[in-house]
Design a protein around this motif. Structure first.
Motif, mmCIF file in Angstrom:
data_model
loop_
_atom_site.group_PDB
_atom_site.id
_atom_site.type_symbol
_atom_site.label_atom_id
_atom_site.label_comp_id
_atom_site.label_asym_id
_atom_site.label_seq_id
_atom_site.Cartn_x
_atom_site.Cartn_y
_atom_site.Cartn_z
ATOM 1 N N GLU A 201 -5.078 4.948 4.485
ATOM 2 C CA GLU A 201 -3.852 5.620 4.911
ATOM 3 C C GLU A 201 -4.002 6.324 6.259
ATOM 4 O O GLU A 201 -3.077 6.351 7.064
ATOM 5 C CB GLU A 201 -3.392 6.612 3.846
ATOM 6 C CG GLU A 201 -2.836 5.952 2.601
ATOM 7 C CD GLU A 201 -2.333 6.960 1.587
ATOM 8 O OE1 GLU A 201 -1.436 7.765 1.939
ATOM 9 O OE2 GLU A 201 -2.821 6.958 0.454
ATOM 10 N N ILE A 202 -5.164 6.902 6.507
ATOM 11 C CA ILE A 202 -5.375 7.618 7.768
ATOM 12 C C ILE A 202 -5.335 6.663 8.952
ATOM 13 O O ILE A 202 -4.890 7.020 10.052
ATOM 14 C CB ILE A 202 -6.696 8.424 7.728
ATOM 15 C CG1 ILE A 202 -6.753 9.456 8.858
ATOM 16 C CG2 ILE A 202 -7.898 7.505 7.743
ATOM 17 C CD1 ILE A 202 -5.857 10.646 8.659
ATOM 18 N N ASP A 203 -5.752 5.405 8.751
ATOM 19 C CA ASP A 203 -5.741 4.419 9.835
ATOM 20 C C ASP A 203 -4.320 4.120 10.299
ATOM 21 O O ASP A 203 -4.093 3.757 11.458
ATOM 22 C CB ASP A 203 -6.418 3.117 9.397
ATOM 23 C CG ASP A 203 -7.889 3.311 9.054
ATOM 24 O OD1 ASP A 203 -8.491 4.263 9.601
ATOM 25 O OD2 ASP A 203 -8.427 2.530 8.257
ATOM 26 N N TYR B 22 0.858 -1.191 0.000
ATOM 27 C CA TYR B 22 0.000 0.000 0.000
ATOM 28 C C TYR B 22 0.892 1.238 0.000
ATOM 29 O O TYR B 22 1.829 1.339 0.800
ATOM 30 C CB TYR B 22 -0.878 -0.029 1.255
ATOM 31 C CG TYR B 22 -2.168 0.748 1.168
ATOM 32 C CD1 TYR B 22 -3.235 0.286 0.405
ATOM 33 C CD2 TYR B 22 -2.343 1.930 1.886
ATOM 34 C CE1 TYR B 22 -4.432 0.980 0.361
ATOM 35 C CE2 TYR B 22 -3.526 2.627 1.848
ATOM 36 C CZ TYR B 22 -4.572 2.150 1.092
ATOM 37 O OH TYR B 22 -5.765 2.845 1.045
ATOM 38 N N ASN B 23 0.605 2.181 -0.888
ATOM 39 C CA ASN B 23 1.409 3.391 -0.995
ATOM 40 C C ASN B 23 1.092 4.333 0.171
ATOM 41 O O ASN B 23 -0.025 4.823 0.298
ATOM 42 C CB ASN B 23 1.127 4.081 -2.334
ATOM 43 C CG ASN B 23 2.094 5.222 -2.603
ATOM 44 O OD1 ASN B 23 2.540 5.914 -1.693
ATOM 45 N ND2 ASN B 23 2.427 5.433 -3.869
ATOM 46 N N GLN B 24 2.101 4.584 1.017
ATOM 47 C CA GLN B 24 1.918 5.444 2.189
ATOM 48 C C GLN B 24 2.950 6.577 2.221
ATOM 49 O O GLN B 24 3.347 7.037 3.278
ATOM 50 C CB GLN B 24 2.030 4.611 3.471
ATOM 51 C CG GLN B 24 0.941 3.566 3.612
ATOM 52 C CD GLN B 24 1.162 2.699 4.845
ATOM 53 O OE1 GLN B 24 1.704 1.607 4.757
ATOM 54 N NE2 GLN B 24 0.747 3.200 5.993
ATOM 55 N N ILE B 25 3.352 7.012 1.036
ATOM 56 C CA ILE B 25 4.406 8.028 0.943
ATOM 57 C C ILE B 25 3.882 9.429 1.233
ATOM 58 O O ILE B 25 4.494 10.208 1.964
ATOM 59 C CB ILE B 25 5.065 7.978 -0.455
ATOM 60 C CG1 ILE B 25 5.829 6.661 -0.629
ATOM 61 C CG2 ILE B 25 5.994 9.173 -0.658
ATOM 62 C CD1 ILE B 25 6.348 6.428 -2.032
ATOM 63 N N PHE B 26 2.723 9.767 0.704
ATOM 64 C CA PHE B 26 2.297 11.173 0.681
ATOM 65 C C PHE B 26 1.357 11.497 1.842
ATOM 66 O O PHE B 26 0.137 11.589 1.693
ATOM 67 C CB PHE B 26 1.685 11.501 -0.677
ATOM 68 C CG PHE B 26 2.658 11.327 -1.813
ATOM 69 C CD1 PHE B 26 3.867 12.017 -1.816
ATOM 70 C CD2 PHE B 26 2.394 10.466 -2.864
ATOM 71 C CE1 PHE B 26 4.780 11.856 -2.850
ATOM 72 C CE2 PHE B 26 3.297 10.297 -3.908
ATOM 73 C CZ PHE B 26 4.497 10.998 -3.894
#
Length: 304
Positions: free
Chosen positions: A108-110, A80-84
């Motif tokens: 992503e917020i989780d 999962y992309n969590q870069i930005f």
């Protein structure tokens, strides 16, 4: 407890959420890409490798360590992309505002729940579902909040239009003591050089009254001119279309005097040093292929 405090883009940074490229997953398909620049690299077979992006983000982490900045990281979500991190939330004063992000990215917020749980619940804000907003479009600046938006009636057609006027209105209601100034940005689903994905893709205020700006990123000439007049033409570094494409405006300030910038931004970095800034150069060209750079992958929590 985290005592949030963000009033501008440049005051001395004390705490930040830095994105992660660990377990970023395979390259997306064209249908899964959210922006024209990512699509270009998917088609060309040059989409960034996870190992390269991890190396780049860790270079930024080392700069934060050098300047004694407390760094929070998202918990790892597999493939999962969590870069930005700037896309998923942002802070203004003592308020933590959750973004209404694209549905495919709502996990992503989780991954930063461990951060949010340290913020008083009354200071955690979520806008109504139809008030679209992402942190890359929102810049607190002293008495102002600058907001990138897209006002066209064809807004729903643009996956690159991330913040709407309903969100601008909600920001003004939430911060009645601020002047919320919106800017109509140029959008394209297909041409990366004609797409200002967020306000920080075509504009960035810096310390000492300086700013980076790309004229063609603004649809309204008078709004572009307002910013130039606000900062003063002599204080504005104008970037070209190619420099905008390479994300030259998406640098990040640790303090009024210290800026983190991509090491290949030769013209910009020379100008910054000429203006008296300390420039901490890092490699970030691979991450930039996803139409995001240093500001996009950092979410400040506390500035002095």
């Amino acid at each position: 407890m985290i005592n949030l405090n963000i009033k501008d883009e440049v005051s001395r940074l004390r705490a930040v959420v830095l994105g992660s490229a660990n377990s970023n997953g395979p390259a997306p398909t064209l249908d899964e890409a959210y922006d024209p620049k990512s699509k270009e690299h998917i088609q060309a077979g040059t989409y960034p490798k996870e190992s390269d992006m991890i190396h780049e983000i860790e270079a930024v982490a080392k700069v934060f360590e050098k300047y004694d900045v407390k760094v929070y990281r998202p918990e790892e979500i597999e493939d999962y992309n969590q870069i930005f991190t700037r896309d998923i939330a942002f802070v203004i004063e003592d308020k933590f505002i959750k973004a209404n992000i694209l549905p495919d990215r709502d996990q992503e917020i989780d991954a930063i729940k461990h951060v949010i749980d340290q913020i008083p619940s009354e200071n955690v804000i979520k806008f109504p579902e139809d008030a679209h907003v992402e942190g890359g479009d929102v810049m607190p600046w002293k008495d102002y909040i600058f907001v990138g938006t897209y006002r066209g009636e064809d807004y729903p057609k643009y996956i690159t239009a991330r913040t709407n006027m309903k969100a601008v209105k909600h920001l003004q209601e939430l911060f009645p003591n601020k002047k919320v100034k919106s800017f109509n940005l140029r959008k394209s689903n297909t041409e990366a050089k004609d797409n200002a994905l967020h306000l920080d893709c075509c504009f960035q205020p810096l310390g000492n009254g300086k700013a980076i700006i790309h004229r063609e990123g603004f649809l309204e000439e008078e709004e572009y001119q307002w910013l130039v007049d606000f900062f003063g033409k002599e204080n504005c570094f104008h970037i070209t279309k190619d420099e905008m494409y390479n994300m030259n405006s998406n640098v990040f300030s640790i303090s009024p005097e210290v800026v983190i910038s991509e090491k290949k931004f030769t013209r910009l970095n020379t100008w910054l040093r000429d203006q008296g800034f300390t420039v901490e150069e890092v490699p970030y060209a691979e991450i930039a292929k996803q139409e995001g750079l240093l500001r996009c992958s950092t979410m400040p929590l506390i500035r002095e």
